[in-house]
Design a protein around this motif. Structure first.
Motif, PDB file in Angstrom:
ATOM      1  N   ARG A 118       0.802  -1.218   0.000  1.00  0.00           N
ATOM      2  CA  ARG A 118       0.000   0.000   0.000  1.00  0.00           C
ATOM      3  C   ARG A 118       0.839   1.275   0.000  1.00  0.00           C
ATOM      4  O   ARG A 118       0.316   2.365  -0.206  1.00  0.00           O
ATOM      5  N   ALA A 119       2.138   1.144   0.237  1.00  0.00           N
ATOM      6  CA  ALA A 119       2.995   2.332   0.341  1.00  0.00           C
ATOM      7  C   ALA A 119       3.063   3.062  -0.985  1.00  0.00           C
ATOM      8  O   ALA A 119       3.234   2.468  -2.045  1.00  0.00           O
ATOM      9  N   ASP A 120       2.940   4.391  -0.932  1.00  0.00           N
ATOM     10  CA  ASP A 120       3.042   5.220  -2.136  1.00  0.00           C
ATOM     11  C   ASP A 120       4.493   5.420  -2.543  1.00  0.00           C
ATOM     12  O   ASP A 120       4.797   5.602  -3.713  1.00  0.00           O
ATOM     13  N   GLU A 121       5.392   5.440  -1.560  1.00  0.00           N
ATOM     14  CA  GLU A 121       6.797   5.670  -1.871  1.00  0.00           C
ATOM     15  C   GLU A 121       7.389   4.438  -2.554  1.00  0.00           C
ATOM     16  O   GLU A 121       7.142   3.315  -2.134  1.00  0.00           O
ATOM     17  N   PRO A 122       8.169   4.615  -3.620  1.00  0.00           N
ATOM     18  CA  PRO A 122       8.781   3.473  -4.280  1.00  0.00           C
ATOM     19  C   PRO A 122       9.823   2.819  -3.385  1.00  0.00           C
ATOM     20  O   PRO A 122      10.454   3.476  -2.561  1.00  0.00           O
ATOM     21  N   LEU A 123       9.970   1.498  -3.544  1.00  0.00           N
ATOM     22  CA  LEU A 123      10.969   0.780  -2.768  1.00  0.00           C
ATOM     23  C   LEU A 123      12.354   1.215  -3.216  1.00  0.00           C
ATOM     24  O   LEU A 123      12.631   1.373  -4.395  1.00  0.00           O
ATOM     25  N   SER A 124      13.248   1.412  -2.230  1.00  0.00           N
ATOM     26  CA  SER A 124      14.574   1.927  -2.547  1.00  0.00           C
ATOM     27  C   SER A 124      15.565   1.502  -1.481  1.00  0.00           C
ATOM     28  O   SER A 124      15.210   1.328  -0.308  1.00  0.00           O
ATOM     29  N   LEU A 125      16.821   1.334  -1.897  1.00  0.00           N
ATOM     30  CA  LEU A 125      17.879   1.033  -0.943  1.00  0.00           C
ATOM     31  C   LEU A 125      18.050   2.142   0.089  1.00  0.00           C
ATOM     32  O   LEU A 125      18.566   1.906   1.179  1.00  0.00           O
ATOM     33  N   THR A 126      17.651   3.355  -0.258  1.00  0.00           N
ATOM     34  CA  THR A 126      17.778   4.469   0.669  1.00  0.00           C
ATOM     35  C   THR A 126      16.639   4.508   1.687  1.00  0.00           C
ATOM     36  O   THR A 126      16.589   5.412   2.512  1.00  0.00           O
ATOM     37  N   ALA A 127      15.719   3.537   1.616  1.00  0.00           N
ATOM     38  CA  ALA A 127      14.587   3.493   2.547  1.00  0.00           C
ATOM     39  C   ALA A 127      14.430   2.075   3.094  1.00  0.00           C
ATOM     40  O   ALA A 127      13.378   1.456   2.973  1.00  0.00           O
ATOM     41  N   LEU A 128      15.508   1.565   3.696  1.00  0.00           N
ATOM     42  CA  LEU A 128      15.528   0.193   4.197  1.00  0.00           C
ATOM     43  C   LEU A 128      15.051   0.058   5.645  1.00  0.00           C
ATOM     44  O   LEU A 128      15.051  -1.056   6.183  1.00  0.00           O
ATOM     45  N   ASP A 129      14.673   1.148   6.269  1.00  0.00           N
ATOM     46  CA  ASP A 129      14.344   1.106   7.698  1.00  0.00           C
ATOM     47  C   ASP A 129      13.306   0.040   8.057  1.00  0.00           C
ATOM     48  O   ASP A 129      13.468  -0.658   9.070  1.00  0.00           O
ATOM     49  N   PRO A 130      12.213  -0.119   7.278  1.00  0.00           N
ATOM     50  CA  PRO A 130      11.235  -1.150   7.664  1.00  0.00           C
ATOM     51  C   PRO A 130      11.846  -2.554   7.719  1.00  0.00           C
ATOM     52  O   PRO A 130      11.519  -3.339   8.599  1.00  0.00           O
ATOM     53  N   VAL A 131      12.738  -2.856   6.775  1.00  0.00           N
ATOM     54  CA  VAL A 131      13.371  -4.176   6.740  1.00  0.00           C
ATOM     55  C   VAL A 131      14.341  -4.339   7.907  1.00  0.00           C
ATOM     56  O   VAL A 131      14.335  -5.350   8.613  1.00  0.00           O
ATOM     57  N   LEU A 132      15.173  -3.336   8.125  1.00  0.00           N
ATOM     58  CA  LEU A 132      16.186  -3.420   9.172  1.00  0.00           C
ATOM     59  C   LEU A 132      15.559  -3.377  10.562  1.00  0.00           C
ATOM     60  O   LEU A 132      16.038  -4.042  11.490  1.00  0.00           O
ATOM     61  N   ASP A 133      14.496  -2.592  10.703  1.00  0.00           N
ATOM     62  CA  ASP A 133      13.819  -2.530  12.007  1.00  0.00           C
ATOM     63  C   ASP A 133      13.206  -3.876  12.382  1.00  0.00           C
ATOM     64  O   ASP A 133      13.143  -4.237  13.569  1.00  0.00           O
ATOM     65  N   ALA A 134      12.752  -4.625  11.371  1.00  0.00           N
ATOM     66  CA  ALA A 134      12.195  -5.947  11.651  1.00  0.00           C
ATOM     67  C   ALA A 134      13.260  -6.863  12.235  1.00  0.00           C
ATOM     68  O   ALA A 134      13.004  -7.645  13.156  1.00  0.00           O
ATOM     69  N   ALA A 135      14.493  -6.771  11.710  1.00  0.00           N
ATOM     70  CA  ALA A 135      15.593  -7.579  12.254  1.00  0.00           C
ATOM     71  C   ALA A 135      15.966  -7.119  13.659  1.00  0.00           C
ATOM     72  O   ALA A 135      16.246  -7.937  14.542  1.00  0.00           O
ATOM     73  N   ARG A 136      15.961  -5.803  13.862  1.00  0.00           N
ATOM     74  CA  ARG A 136      16.287  -5.285  15.203  1.00  0.00           C
ATOM     75  C   ARG A 136      15.255  -5.743  16.233  1.00  0.00           C
ATOM     76  O   ARG A 136      15.608  -6.119  17.363  1.00  0.00           O
ATOM     77  N   SER A 137      13.978  -5.697  15.834  1.00  0.00           N
ATOM     78  CA  SER A 137      12.931  -6.096  16.770  1.00  0.00           C
ATOM     79  C   SER A 137      13.003  -7.586  17.088  1.00  0.00           C
ATOM     80  O   SER A 137      12.494  -8.029  18.117  1.00  0.00           O
ATOM     81  N   ALA A 138      13.642  -8.354  16.197  1.00  0.00           N
ATOM     82  CA  ALA A 138      13.818  -9.785  16.450  1.00  0.00           C
ATOM     83  C   ALA A 138      15.049 -10.063  17.303  1.00  0.00           C
ATOM     84  O   ALA A 138      15.374 -11.224  17.555  1.00  0.00           O
ATOM     85  N   GLY A 139      15.776  -9.012  17.706  1.00  0.00           N
ATOM     86  CA  GLY A 139      16.904  -9.171  18.606  1.00  0.00           C
ATOM     87  C   GLY A 139      18.264  -9.161  17.940  1.00  0.00           C
ATOM     88  O   GLY A 139      19.277  -9.413  18.609  1.00  0.00           O
ATOM     89  N   PHE A 140      18.326  -8.843  16.648  1.00  0.00           N
ATOM     90  CA  PHE A 140      19.602  -8.828  15.947  1.00  0.00           C
ATOM     91  C   PHE A 140      20.260  -7.448  16.024  1.00  0.00           C
ATOM     92  O   PHE A 140      19.563  -6.416  16.020  1.00  0.00           O
ATOM     93  N   ASP A 141      21.588  -7.452  16.105  1.00  0.00           N
ATOM     94  CA  ASP A 141      22.343  -6.219  15.927  1.00  0.00           C
ATOM     95  C   ASP A 141      22.464  -5.964  14.429  1.00  0.00           C
ATOM     96  O   ASP A 141      22.903  -6.857  13.679  1.00  0.00           O
ATOM     97  N   VAL A 142      22.090  -4.785  13.990  1.00  0.00           N
ATOM     98  CA  VAL A 142      22.059  -4.484  12.557  1.00  0.00           C
ATOM     99  C   VAL A 142      23.036  -3.357  12.256  1.00  0.00           C
ATOM    100  O   VAL A 142      23.000  -2.298  12.896  1.00  0.00           O
ATOM    101  N   TYR A 143      23.904  -3.595  11.284  1.00  0.00           N
ATOM    102  CA  TYR A 143      24.835  -2.570  10.800  1.00  0.00           C
ATOM    103  C   TYR A 143      24.516  -2.331   9.331  1.00  0.00           C
ATOM    104  O   TYR A 143      24.485  -3.259   8.524  1.00  0.00           O
ATOM    105  N   ALA A 144      24.262  -1.080   8.972  1.00  0.00           N
ATOM    106  CA  ALA A 144      23.937  -0.737   7.589  1.00  0.00           C
ATOM    107  C   ALA A 144      24.830   0.406   7.121  1.00  0.00           C
ATOM    108  O   ALA A 144      24.958   1.424   7.802  1.00  0.00           O
ATOM    109  N   ASP A 145      25.443   0.212   5.966  1.00  0.00           N
ATOM    110  CA  ASP A 145      26.257   1.250   5.336  1.00  0.00           C
ATOM    111  C   ASP A 145      25.837   1.326   3.872  1.00  0.00           C
ATOM    112  O   ASP A 145      26.359   0.619   3.017  1.00  0.00           O
ATOM    113  N   ILE A 146      24.863   2.196   3.591  1.00  0.00           N
ATOM    114  CA  ILE A 146      24.308   2.333   2.238  1.00  0.00           C
ATOM    115  C   ILE A 146      24.897   3.589   1.606  1.00  0.00           C
ATOM    116  O   ILE A 146      24.357   4.697   1.747  1.00  0.00           O
ATOM    117  N   ALA A 147      26.039   3.425   0.949  1.00  0.00           N
ATOM    118  CA  ALA A 147      26.729   4.564   0.328  1.00  0.00           C
ATOM    119  C   ALA A 147      26.212   4.776  -1.091  1.00  0.00           C
ATOM    120  O   ALA A 147      26.962   4.760  -2.075  1.00  0.00           O
TER     121      ALA A 147
END
Length: 358
Positions: free
Chosen positions: A232-261
């Motif tokens: 349903r999201a209007d914004e196109p999927l992009s590597l610069t908008a990975l927060d929903p994916v990474l937050d899901a891993a964080r909420s599952a207890g993982f340490d997440v490191y992201a470097d999207i240059a």
């Protein structure tokens, strides 16, 4: 046209302008002042203006016209009037300055004709034989620039229409998922609760199984809601908008490191979406299957026009991360954008690497 190399097109156009003018100047037709270094420098200057044609098309057009008048005022060999200004007319029309292009062409023609007639040149030659090719070349340059701009605008409109159609399809899929699968899972969860309450105290095994069914349906509903939200999201999927994916891993207890240059707009839309989906699938596989893993790293860089994306974890070589439809789907997404995907177990964990043209 490749958006990363407009300077190369401008350089080639500038060389063409300089080369054609230098060749005409070298023919020594007309003029009392023979070709010298200043004349060839003038040709090079008109060619160099092509580097500014995208950002300052009107200024390039004006400087070209005034430069032409100055050249003839110095009585150098004749170079015509259409050849020196054709590239500037094309550039202005391509930039959407159609009125200015036509006005500049008419002004240059008027000044040239008036000067030549006042100088006493043959009227029939000037207005008949000599005028037609100049008008034709100028008109062709303007028409080519305007036509190219029109085609680009048409392609942009087609992309917007395709994006709108894709959004409508996503919304339809989201509704179907919510109404059909969501309803079915809710019913399963409800009946699992009812069955567990109806069991006697001696049915411990069945109660454990029903509790697992309840937990599985709850997890599935969370995943379903997340997927519907993405659809349903209007914004196109992009590597610069990975927060929903990474937050899901964080909420599952993982340490997440992201470097999207990767700066926004660097990747083509198809590559950007494919990269996002590959990160999403890879991270989901870690969360679901990487028993013993505690960290997820996502690193993306663009070098020499190519994207390199790496998703890795520190889990042992076990689980379902290297098999199944998820990995096949990631490989298919990579191939669809002319890229390659490598997924392998290493002593440090499991690594997924995407390489694709940006």
């Amino acid at each position: 046209m490749d958006r990363r190399t407009p300077w190369l097109v401008d350089a080639l156009l500038g060389l063409a302008v300089t080369g054609s003018l230098a060749a005409v100047i070298s023919s020594r037709q007309g003029g009392t002042h023979g070709p010298d270094a200043l004349a060839y420098l003038w040709a090079a200057g008109l060619g160099a203006l092509m580097f500014a044609r995208r950002t300052h098309p009107r200024a390039v057009l004006l400087v070209t016209a005034l430069g032409l008048f100055a050249y003839y005022a110095a009585d150098y060999p004749a170079v015509g009037i259409a050849v020196p200004v054709a590239a500037a007319l094309f550039s202005a029309a391509e930039a959407g300055r159609l009125t200015e292009s036509i006005g500049a062409a008419a002004g240059v023609l008027a000044v040239s004709l008036l000067y030549r007639l006042l100088e006493g040149q043959d009227v029939a030659f000037v207005l008949g034989y000599d005028l037609v090719p100049h008008v034709a070349l100028m008109a062709a340059a303007i028409a080519l620039g305007d036509g190219l701009r029109s085609r680009r605008r048409q392609r942009a409109q087609q992309r917007e229409l395709a994006a709108l159609t894709a959004r409508e399809e996503r919304l339809a899929i989201a509704r179907d998922l919510h109404d059909s699968i969501g309803h079915t899972i809710s019913v399963i969860s409800l009946h699992a609760d009812v069955a567990r309450e109806a069991l006697g105290p001696s049915s411990e095994g069945a109660e454990v199984a029903l509790r697992r069914i309840k937990d599985a349906t709850s997890d599935t509903m969370r995943e379903l809601r997340r997927t519907v939200g993405l659809l349903r999201a209007d914004e196109p999927l992009s590597l610069t908008a990975l927060d929903p994916v990474l937050d899901a891993a964080r909420s599952a207890g993982f340490d997440v490191y992201a470097d999207i240059a990767v700066a926004p707009g660097t990747l083509s839309p198809s590559v950007d979406v494919a990269a996002y989906r590959i990160v999403q699938e890879a991270v989901t596989n870690v969360v679901r299957h990487a028993s013993g893993a505690s960290r997820v790293d996502v690193v993306a860089t663009v070098t020499a026009g190519r994207l390199r994306l790496t998703i890795s974890d520190d889990g042992p070589p076990s689980g379902g991360r290297g098999t199944g439809h998820g990995l096949a789907g990631m490989a298919e997404r990579a191939a669809a954008v002319h890229g390659s995907l490598d997924a392998r177990h290493e002593p440090c964990g499991f690594i997924v690497t995407l390489e694709a043209p940006a």
